[in-house]
Each structure stands twice: as structure tokens, then as C-alpha cells.
Design a protein around this motif. Sequence first.
Motif, PDB file in Angstrom:
ATOM      1  N   ALA A  65       0.810  -1.197   0.207  1.00 36.87           N
ATOM      2  CA  ALA A  65       0.202   0.074   0.011  1.00 36.87           C
ATOM      3  C   ALA A  65       0.826   1.213  -0.020  1.00 36.87           C
ATOM      4  O   ALA A  65       0.552   2.299  -0.836  1.00 36.87           O
ATOM      5  N   LYS A 117      -8.059   5.361  -4.396  1.00 38.75           N
ATOM      6  CA  LYS A 117      -8.321   3.989  -4.319  1.00 38.75           C
ATOM      7  C   LYS A 117      -7.518   3.419  -3.211  1.00 38.75           C
ATOM      8  O   LYS A 117      -8.188   2.429  -2.165  1.00 38.75           O
ATOM      9  N   GLU A 118      -6.150   3.884  -2.760  1.00 39.35           N
ATOM     10  CA  GLU A 118      -5.559   3.462  -1.762  1.00 39.35           C
ATOM     11  C   GLU A 118      -6.144   3.880  -0.220  1.00 39.35           C
ATOM     12  O   GLU A 118      -6.279   3.336   0.670  1.00 39.35           O
ATOM     13  N   LYS A 138      -9.108   1.508   0.469  1.00 40.96           N
ATOM     14  CA  LYS A 138      -8.495   0.291   0.690  1.00 40.96           C
ATOM     15  C   LYS A 138      -8.254   0.398   2.192  1.00 40.96           C
ATOM     16  O   LYS A 138      -8.552  -0.641   2.943  1.00 40.96           O
ATOM     17  N   ARG A 152      -9.541  -1.966   5.801  1.00 34.20           N
ATOM     18  CA  ARG A 152      -8.470  -2.473   6.217  1.00 34.20           C
ATOM     19  C   ARG A 152      -8.495  -2.468   7.649  1.00 34.20           C
ATOM     20  O   ARG A 152      -8.472  -3.240   8.456  1.00 34.20           O
TER      21      ARG A 152
END
Length: 57
Positions: free
Chosen positions: A2, A48-49, A52, A56
Motif C-alpha cells: 500500500a 483507491k488506496e 482500501k 482494512r
Amino acid sequence: MAEEQKAKAKAEQIKGKAKEAAGRAVGNERLEAEGRVEQSKGDARQAKEKTKDVFRH
């Protein structure tokens, strides 16, 4: 992984800003547009990261 993607996103944004500024400085509309596109790619990758990361944790 990431962190690597976040770094790529930041690099794309910086590269895009530089291209856009260079294009504007020399009056090259195509170079300026390419810079904006690269910035957009970097913004999308960064979003997008971040998404995520939210899922998470």
C-alpha cells in the motif's frame, strides 16, 4: 504494498503538476493537458488506496 502505491500516486501527481506548469510556461497546450491527466491518475490511485485503508481498519 500500500505504501508503494501511495508513493506512486504522489509521484504521478507531482510529475503531472510539473508537466502542466511547463506546458503553461512555454504555451504548449498538449503538454499542459498531459500534466492534468497525470495528476488525475495520481488522484484516482490515491483515492483507491485511501478506500482500501478504510476497509482494512
